[in-house]
Write a protein that holds these residues in place. Structure first.
Motif, PDB file in Angstrom:
ATOM      1  N   SER A 190      33.161  41.819  39.405  1.00  0.00           N
ATOM      2  CA  SER A 190      32.418  41.780  40.667  1.00  0.00           C
ATOM      3  C   SER A 190      33.344  41.505  41.842  1.00  0.00           C
ATOM      4  CB  SER A 190      31.307  40.730  40.603  1.00  0.00           C
ATOM      5  OG  SER A 190      31.828  39.412  40.548  1.00  0.00           O
ATOM      6  N   LEU A 191      34.320  40.633  41.679  1.00  0.00           N
ATOM      7  CA  LEU A 191      35.233  40.357  42.786  1.00  0.00           C
ATOM      8  C   LEU A 191      36.101  41.575  43.087  1.00  0.00           C
ATOM      9  CD1 LEU A 191      35.820  37.958  44.691  1.00  0.00           C
ATOM     10  CD2 LEU A 191      37.844  37.481  43.291  1.00  0.00           C
ATOM     11  N   ALA A 192      36.491  42.293  42.051  1.00  0.00           N
ATOM     12  CA  ALA A 192      37.273  43.513  42.258  1.00  0.00           C
ATOM     13  C   ALA A 192      36.445  44.578  42.965  1.00  0.00           C
ATOM     14  CB  ALA A 192      37.778  44.041  40.915  1.00  0.00           C
ATOM     15  N   ARG A 193      35.192  44.731  42.574  1.00  0.00           N
ATOM     16  CA  ARG A 193      34.362  45.822  43.094  1.00  0.00           C
ATOM     17  C   ARG A 193      33.741  45.509  44.460  1.00  0.00           C
ATOM     18  NH1 ARG A 193      31.577  47.156  37.159  1.00  0.00           N
ATOM     19  NH2 ARG A 193      33.551  47.853  36.199  1.00  0.00           N
ATOM     20  N   GLU A 194      33.576  44.219  44.760  1.00  0.00           N
ATOM     21  CA  GLU A 194      32.954  43.847  46.029  1.00  0.00           C
ATOM     22  C   GLU A 194      33.966  43.434  47.096  1.00  0.00           C
ATOM     23  OE1 GLU A 194      30.246  40.773  44.982  1.00  0.00           O
ATOM     24  OE2 GLU A 194      28.899  42.107  43.876  1.00  0.00           O
ATOM     25  N   GLU A 195      35.106  42.890  46.663  1.00  0.00           N
ATOM     26  CA  GLU A 195      36.080  42.379  47.625  1.00  0.00           C
ATOM     27  C   GLU A 195      37.460  43.022  47.484  1.00  0.00           C
ATOM     28  OE1 GLU A 195      35.437  40.248  49.999  1.00  0.00           O
ATOM     29  OE2 GLU A 195      33.615  39.164  49.442  1.00  0.00           O
ATOM     30  N   GLY A 196      37.655  43.833  46.420  1.00  0.00           N
ATOM     31  CA  GLY A 196      38.957  44.457  46.214  1.00  0.00           C
ATOM     32  C   GLY A 196      40.043  43.488  45.810  1.00  0.00           C
ATOM     33  N   ILE A 197      39.655  42.386  45.169  1.00  0.00           N
ATOM     34  CA  ILE A 197      40.608  41.337  44.785  1.00  0.00           C
ATOM     35  C   ILE A 197      40.743  41.325  43.265  1.00  0.00           C
ATOM     36  CG2 ILE A 197      41.055  38.853  44.774  1.00  0.00           C
ATOM     37  CD1 ILE A 197      39.443  38.695  47.377  1.00  0.00           C
ATOM     38  N   LEU A 198      41.978  41.317  42.794  1.00  0.00           N
ATOM     39  CA  LEU A 198      42.256  41.315  41.362  1.00  0.00           C
ATOM     40  C   LEU A 198      42.477  39.897  40.851  1.00  0.00           C
ATOM     41  CD1 LEU A 198      44.719  44.344  41.130  1.00  0.00           C
ATOM     42  CD2 LEU A 198      42.268  44.315  40.600  1.00  0.00           C
ATOM     43  N   LEU A 199      41.824  39.571  39.754  1.00  0.00           N
ATOM     44  CA  LEU A 199      42.009  38.308  39.051  1.00  0.00           C
ATOM     45  C   LEU A 199      42.491  38.600  37.643  1.00  0.00           C
ATOM     46  CD1 LEU A 199      38.627  36.580  40.005  1.00  0.00           C
ATOM     47  CD2 LEU A 199      40.843  36.215  41.102  1.00  0.00           C
ATOM     48  N   ASP A 200      43.336  37.751  37.116  1.00  0.00           N
ATOM     49  CA  ASP A 200      43.791  37.942  35.740  1.00  0.00           C
ATOM     50  C   ASP A 200      42.866  37.187  34.787  1.00  0.00           C
ATOM     51  OD1 ASP A 200      45.414  35.416  34.386  1.00  0.00           O
ATOM     52  OD2 ASP A 200      45.245  35.273  36.558  1.00  0.00           O
ATOM     53  N   PRO A 201      42.845  37.578  33.498  1.00  0.00           N
ATOM     54  CA  PRO A 201      41.906  36.954  32.560  1.00  0.00           C
ATOM     55  C   PRO A 201      42.397  35.646  31.961  1.00  0.00           C
ATOM     56  CG  PRO A 201      43.081  38.716  31.462  1.00  0.00           C
ATOM     57  CD  PRO A 201      43.533  38.749  32.903  1.00  0.00           C
ATOM     58  N   VAL A 202      43.584  35.180  32.350  1.00  0.00           N
ATOM     59  CA  VAL A 202      44.168  33.981  31.757  1.00  0.00           C
ATOM     60  C   VAL A 202      44.031  32.766  32.668  1.00  0.00           C
ATOM     61  CG1 VAL A 202      46.313  32.938  30.892  1.00  0.00           C
ATOM     62  CG2 VAL A 202      45.782  35.337  30.385  1.00  0.00           C
TER      63      VAL A 202
END
Length: 324
Positions: free
Chosen positions: A270-282
């Motif tokens: 959701s953060l990637a699709r709504e804000e264009g921000i990448l988070l890692d899964p770790v």
């Protein structure tokens, strides 16, 4: 209080990093949620370790070091950024990494190579064993005429924590300029140094704010963080007395350190699709998902002042593992 600028520091990042409101997230939770984008600090793929390394490597330079040893997991963000920063300063980086997690030539292991680091994977679960091996190899190099600096996992020593005391001062100024009152600060905790720096910084510059660390491993952060805060406060010659309830650790470890939690994936998406921000899964993905769940509960973030999520980087993990 000693001025932070009195400590040796070398500029490795582009600061200030962006600080702004997450519009879609704020609308969803009916709460002002801001982000501090330390993933955009300008070195490699960015991340929190650069602020720490500005102080740690400046001290290494002052000591005449030409070689830097450090450690972490196979996909360590800290190790990759140490390699990048050491290369910028003309220093050799030696990375002794745990042979755990994703050990194929992916993600940060590719970056380590690009930055010219000497990398060796050690088959152990013990950082004590790796620290002993770093000391042994450093002694051999020093006998050959080199001078070595040994940085522990995550750069989580009092001098490294000062980087995030300075970071809090930075986004305090940004918040004041934007007319924002900060009530809560949230970040991932993998070795404790960033959380400790945020806590000491909040006590100095945002005394009404609460710091929440999201543990992504099972280290005893309730002990580690206060010890690091005390050490950093001693370096800065300042008091570090807080108020009751100004710090809390929560956990989002899941199946284990460096193992993605499938239940966190929707938050990362959701953060990637709504804000264009990448988070890692770790790291950041687990911390952000935990923050969102606390927002969903409603009562955790008391008051009406803004919640700030400190983005500590880690995007390379997206190219090394599945989200789950």
């Amino acid at each position: 209080m000693r001025n932070i600028s009195d400590l040796p520091r070398v500029t490795l990042g582009l600061y200030p990093t962006p600080f702004y409101r997450l519009e879609s997230v704020s609308a969803r939770y009916g709460r002002d949620v801001y982000i501090k984008r330390d993933d955009l600090c300008g070195t490699a793929l960015g991340g929190n370790k650069v602020r720490k390394l500005e102080f740690l490597l400046a001290q290494a330079q002052a000591d005449g070091c030409d070689t830097v040893f450090t450690t972490g997991g196979a996909q360590s963000n800290h190790a990759a950024l140490t390699a990048a920063c050491a290369a910028r300063l003309g220093m050799k980086a030696v990375l002794l990494l745990k042979r755990r997690g994703v050990t194929e030539r992916k993600g940060n292991l590719v970056l380590d190579e690009l930055f010219g680091a000497q990398v060796e994977l050690i088959d152990t679960d013990s950082y004590d064993e790796i620290d002993a091996e770093m000391r042994r190899r450093a002694a051999e190099l020093e006998q050959a005429g080199h001078k070595c600096c040994l940085i522990p996992v995550g750069g989580s020593v009092p001098l490294g924590c000062v980087g995030y005391v300075n970071g809090v001062r930075e986004f305090t100024v940004q918040a004041m300029a934007a007319g924002v009152r900060i009530g809560h600060i949230v970040s991932a905790a993998g070795s404790g140094g960033t959380t400790a720096g945020l806590l000491l910084g909040a006590r100095l510059f945002l005394p009404g704010a609460k710091v929440t660390g999201v543990a992504v491993c099972d280290d005893p952060f309730e002990r580690i963080v206060p010890e690091l805060v005390s050490g950093a406060a001693e370096l800065l010659q300042c008091g570090e007395t807080g108020r009751p309830g100004d710090f809390e650790m929560v956990e989002n470890i899941g199946a284990g350190y460096a193992v993605p939690n499938p239940e966190d994936t929707p938050y990362i998406q959701s953060l990637a699709r709504e804000e264009g921000i990448l988070l890692d899964p770790v790291y950041t993905g687990k911390a952000y998902a935990a923050m969102c769940r606390l927002l969903e509960r409603g009562e955790y973030f008391s008051g009406e002042d803004a919640v700030v999520f400190v983005h500590t980087g880690g995007a390379a993990a997206l190219f090394a593992m599945d989200l789950g």
